[in-house]
Design an enzyme around this catalytic site. Structure first.
Site, short mmCIF file in Angstrom:
data_model
loop_
_atom_site.label_atom_id
_atom_site.label_comp_id
_atom_site.label_asym_id
_atom_site.label_seq_id
_atom_site.Cartn_x
_atom_site.Cartn_y
_atom_site.Cartn_z
N THR A 92 3.79 -4.68 -8.47
CA THR A 92 2.87 -4.12 -9.44
C THR A 92 4.22 -2.65 -9.87
OG1 THR A 92 2.27 -3.40 -6.70
CG2 THR A 92 0.81 -4.82 -7.29
N THR A 98 5.79 -0.30 -6.85
CA THR A 98 6.53 -0.82 -5.54
C THR A 98 7.68 -1.62 -6.49
OG1 THR A 98 4.16 -1.23 -4.32
CG2 THR A 98 6.09 -2.86 -4.60
N LYS A 137 5.64 1.76 0.95
CA LYS A 137 6.42 1.33 0.14
C LYS A 137 7.80 2.07 0.62
CE LYS A 137 3.29 2.25 -3.96
NZ LYS A 137 2.71 0.89 -4.10
N ASP A 191 -2.85 -5.78 -8.45
CA ASP A 191 -3.20 -6.99 -7.70
C ASP A 191 -3.07 -8.09 -8.67
OD1 ASP A 191 -5.70 -5.38 -8.56
OD2 ASP A 191 -5.76 -5.56 -5.86
N HIS A 243 1.20 -1.18 0.27
CA HIS A 243 0.54 -0.14 -0.04
C HIS A 243 1.05 1.22 0.21
CE1 HIS A 243 -3.23 -2.33 2.07
NE2 HIS A 243 -3.41 -1.95 0.31
#
Length: 135
Positions: free
Chosen positions: A34, A37, A12, A60, A8
């Protein structure tokens, strides 16, 4: 091993610091993440990371599909417990439970899993899920 990284927004930087600390272990494995990230971790560590879409665009779900097809061996998803909507975490957790994929939602559990990865404690994933035919 194929390792998936998700975090989230408020977590990060913690993911980046974690990956810096464990870069030596992580570098011996395939990593996907993702987009945001993965980009942050790759920029900070030099690790080669296969990036999917950002979470908001369905990254995700892309990683979730790979878990459903048993192509992911370990998931690190650093979660913000203050968020009211945790549907993304619940869905990834459900998929990991279905496929017996080790799953960490915080740095403490992630450290245990990465140290286990280093010791070979997760080598059973290669026996149960041979790399042949895996992306």
């Amino acid at each position: 091993m194929e390792i998936a990284l998700l975090a989230h927004d408020s977590k990060k930087e913690l993911m980046v610091q974690f990956c810096i600390a464990y870069c030596g272990i992580l570098s011996g494995h395939s990593i996907c993440a993702t987009y945001n990230t993965g980009r942050l971790v790759s920029d900070a560590t030099g690790l080669k990371i296969r990036n999917y879409l950002s979470c908001r665009q369905g990254g995700d779900q892309q990683i979730g599909a790979r878990i459903a097809y048993n192509e992911i061996d370990l998931v690190l998803f650093f979660c913000d417990p203050s968020l009211s909507d945790k549907q993304d975490v619940l869905e990834i957790a459900r998929l990991c439970d279905r496929q017996n994929v080790p799953f960490a939602t915080n740095v403490a559990t992630a450290e245990v899993l990465v140290q286990g990865l280093k010791r070979g404690d997760l080598d059973w994933r290669d026996l149960v899920n041979p790399k042949k035919g895996r992306a």
